[in-house]
Design an enzyme around this catalytic site. Sequence first.
Site, PDB file in Angstrom:
ATOM      1  N   CYS A  31       0.813  -1.216   0.000  1.00  0.00           N
ATOM      2  CA  CYS A  31       0.000   0.000   0.000  1.00  0.00           C
ATOM      3  C   CYS A  31       0.848   1.268   0.000  1.00  0.00           C
ATOM      4  O   CYS A  31       0.307   2.362  -0.114  1.00  0.00           O
ATOM      5  CB  CYS A  31      -0.933   0.003   1.207  1.00  0.00           C
ATOM      6  SG  CYS A  31      -0.049   0.023   2.771  1.00  0.00           S
ATOM      7  N   CYS A 104      -1.396  -4.605   7.290  1.00  0.00           N
ATOM      8  CA  CYS A 104      -1.228  -3.416   8.143  1.00  0.00           C
ATOM      9  C   CYS A 104      -0.626  -3.837   9.488  1.00  0.00           C
ATOM     10  O   CYS A 104       0.287  -3.186  10.000  1.00  0.00           O
ATOM     11  CB  CYS A 104      -2.563  -2.709   8.351  1.00  0.00           C
ATOM     12  SG  CYS A 104      -3.519  -2.472   6.844  1.00  0.00           S
TER      13      CYS A 104
END
Length: 164
Positions: A31, A104
């Site tokens: 990301c 994440c």
Amino acid sequence: MTEDTLIQAAPQNVGEMTDADAVGTVGSPDCGDMVRLWIKYKDRDGQKVIDKASFQSFGCQTAIAVANLATQMILGKTREEALTMDATELSKPLGPLPPMKIHCGQMVEGALKAALEAEATAKTAPPVATISPPASSTLHDALANAGKQVGKIKITMLKPETAS
Ligand code: FES
């Protein structure tokens, strides 16, 4: 500390720690986000344990939440104990993460491990080799140093996830 008390509306440990013993920075190629985590140790009964931790995140809410949890969950742990904590354990108080958010938590795990390993490396490195980067390092500077050990800071890029 219970899992309920770990989850708070606002992150508690955000920001640079100027007197940190170690810093770890990890970027996610999935990301393009980053997490940086600082650790300060103290002596407890002759054993070195984590006294303080803080973080900065150029990431999503999940990365911020997991990083905040990590900075609380590692307190009082030895370096070896903290090294055993993975993304699943660090994000457990949030409940199961959706598949697109697993990386994440892994980014936070990577930053924690980079900080723990950077501290160990910094202890054995000759003092003359220590170079402190400016406190205002930018994301661009951090990425340019990816994979390098610069003083107490080690920047690690996670491997891209492969489609199965
Ligand atoms: Fe990039 Fe969560 S850290 S999407």
